[in-house]
Design an enzyme around this catalytic site. Structure first.
Site, mmCIF file in Angstrom:
data_model
loop_
_atom_site.group_PDB
_atom_site.id
_atom_site.type_symbol
_atom_site.label_atom_id
_atom_site.label_comp_id
_atom_site.label_asym_id
_atom_site.label_seq_id
_atom_site.Cartn_x
_atom_site.Cartn_y
_atom_site.Cartn_z
ATOM 1 N N ASN A 190 1.140 -1.101 -0.929
ATOM 2 C CA ASN A 190 2.361 -0.537 -1.603
ATOM 3 C C ASN A 190 2.133 0.244 -2.958
ATOM 4 O OD1 ASN A 190 5.268 -0.013 -1.279
ATOM 5 N ND2 ASN A 190 5.404 -1.397 -2.970
ATOM 6 N N ASP B 125 3.206 0.490 2.588
ATOM 7 C CA ASP B 125 2.717 1.656 2.968
ATOM 8 C C ASP B 125 1.649 1.297 4.556
ATOM 9 O OD1 ASP B 125 3.549 2.336 0.283
ATOM 10 O OD2 ASP B 125 3.453 4.247 1.326
HETATM 11 O O1 MRU Z 1 3.968 7.777 -3.015
HETATM 12 P P1 MRU Z 1 5.283 7.054 -2.414
HETATM 13 O O2 MRU Z 1 6.422 7.522 -3.384
HETATM 14 O O3 MRU Z 1 5.357 7.802 -0.981
HETATM 15 O O4 MRU Z 1 5.090 5.617 -2.244
HETATM 16 C C1 MRU Z 1 6.027 5.091 -1.713
HETATM 17 C C2 MRU Z 1 6.025 3.402 -1.686
HETATM 18 O O5 MRU Z 1 4.924 2.821 -1.973
HETATM 19 C C3 MRU Z 1 7.083 2.882 -0.786
HETATM 20 O O6 MRU Z 1 7.336 1.389 -1.536
HETATM 21 C C4 MRU Z 1 6.683 2.693 0.577
HETATM 22 O O7 MRU Z 1 6.443 3.812 1.148
HETATM 23 C C5 MRU Z 1 7.686 2.039 1.194
HETATM 24 S S1 MRU Z 1 8.935 3.029 1.716
HETATM 25 C C6 MRU Z 1 10.555 2.382 2.731
#
Ligand code: MRU
Length: 363
Positions: free
Chosen positions: A256, A246
């Site tokens: 992440n 992220d």
């Molecule tokens: O809270 P989320 O579901 O948006 O979290 C997503 C993640 O942690 C993913 O691993 C990250 O955004 C990468 S998506 C290609």
């Protein structure tokens, strides 16, 4: 009767120009209900991002780009200053929906730059340029994911076991995904992998989404509870860990989904390479280290009540619910981007990735 489509043929996030709508697949309803939402109101777009109806760093970046374009399209101003003031409000509003994934602010900043760089144009012309930009953000996302898939695929071989956490697949991007892109690309080429998907408490992105899209793509997929990862690694079933990200700091610390840090520590213990896959839009060189990343805190009910038939923790008990953590750069074997694989020391290799990007953009 309408044709029942494979989930892989749905678009995670799209723009409907005629309806002036952001079109998303509602990920809170998957895997059992496939519901496509057409969102026209800014508050609905904000809520869709906050509630994870659209989620995953690249996908919320694309949604943010489309969202702010739709806001701009509705602005009635006939002079630049009034237009920009309204645009800025809309941008900041959407930016407040989720703070950790840098892709959202990255996409919104890209959109704002279009407005700032074109002060001499009419409002109608700026709106046209904004349309081009948000479409480009999505098109580039598809390209980036494919490139990441190619680089990731070079690290594994047919038959390998891969463990993944959360969902960094097609549902989190415009196509292919990041961490799951090598698996999907491998499938296209007739390769087979065994993928272990951590269920990913508390929002179950692994159980509901990763296993769903992998299974639909014909991949040998096994869902495990988060606390089973150690056992699966100990059994010798995992050749590599692939996760998304992220926000990656300049020193390589990779933020992440909560639980990623634990997986990275386990992988180190068992001698399994732990790879982070993400586009350069997820790398934030302005942030020195993981500790400086703002971590989103989510409502307590996600831990105590969601998915259960009845509440599973006593009323009034304290709950800690950070949505993300970060894998320390020392635990990461490589960061796989659309411009190649960065290896330690990341303070140098990430700069090199950005040099390559700048070079490619000049051509
Ligand atoms: O809270 P989320 O579901 O948006 O979290 C997503 C993640 O942690 C993913 O691993 C990250 O955004 C990468 S998506 C290609």
């Amino acid at each position: 009767m309408s044709e029942v489509k494979n989930i892989m043929s749905y678009e995670t996030v799209a723009l409907d120009d005629e309806k002036s709508a952001l079109v998303i697949l509602d990920q809170t309803r998957l895997p059992y209900e496939v519901e496509v939402l057409e969102l026209t109101e800014q508050k609905d777009i904000w809520e869709a991002i906050y509630l994870l109806k659209v989620r995953g760093a690249p996908a919320i970046g694309v949604a943010g780009g489309f969202g702010v374009y739709l806001a701009a399209k509705q602005i009635q101003a006939d002079n630049y200053d009034d237009f920009y003031a309204e645009f800025k409000k809309a941008k900041e509003y959407l930016d407040s929906s989720r703070p950790t994934a840098v892709n959202l602010s990255w996409a919104l900043n890209r959109m704002e730059k279009v407005v700032l760089d074109n002060k001499d144009k009419t409002v109608a012309e700026i709106k046209e340029l904004l349309h081009k930009e948000c479409v480009a953000i999505k098109d580039e996302d598809v390209w980036m994911c494919r490139q990441i898939g190619e680089y990731g695929l070079s690290l594994i071989k047919d038959g390998d076991g891969i463990l993944t956490h959360c969902n960094a697949g097609q549902l989190a991007t415009s196509k292919y995904g990041t961490a799951l892109a090598p698996i999907h690309l491998g499938r296209e080429r007739g390769m087979n992998f065994r993928v272990y998907t951590d269920e990913t408490r508390p929002l179950l992105q692994g159980a509901r989404l990763s296993s769903f899209e992998l299974h639909a793509d014909g991949v040998d997929t096994t869902v495990i509870c988060d606390n089973m990862a150690s056992q699966v690694m100990k059994n010798g079933w995992v050749n590599a860990v692939f996760v998304g990200c992220d926000r990656v700091a300049a020193n390589g610390d990779a933020c992440n989904k909560i639980g990623t840090s634990g997986v990275a520590i386990l992988a180190k213990y068992y001698g399994i390479p732990f790879y982070v896959l993400g586009p350069t839009s997820t790398i934030d060189m302005s942030i020195e280290k993981g500790e400086d990343i703002h971590i989103e805190q989510r409502p307590a009910e996600e831990v105590t009540e969601m998915w259960y038939k009845k509440r599973m923790a006593p009323e009034g008990v304290k709950v800690y619910n950070p949505a993300f953590d970060f894998a320390d750069h020392e635990l990461i074997a490589g960061i796989i981007t659309e411009y190649g694989i960065a290896r330690p020391p990341y303070t140098e290799s990430l700069k090199e990735i950005f040099r390559k990007k700048a070079e490619a953009q000049q051509k």
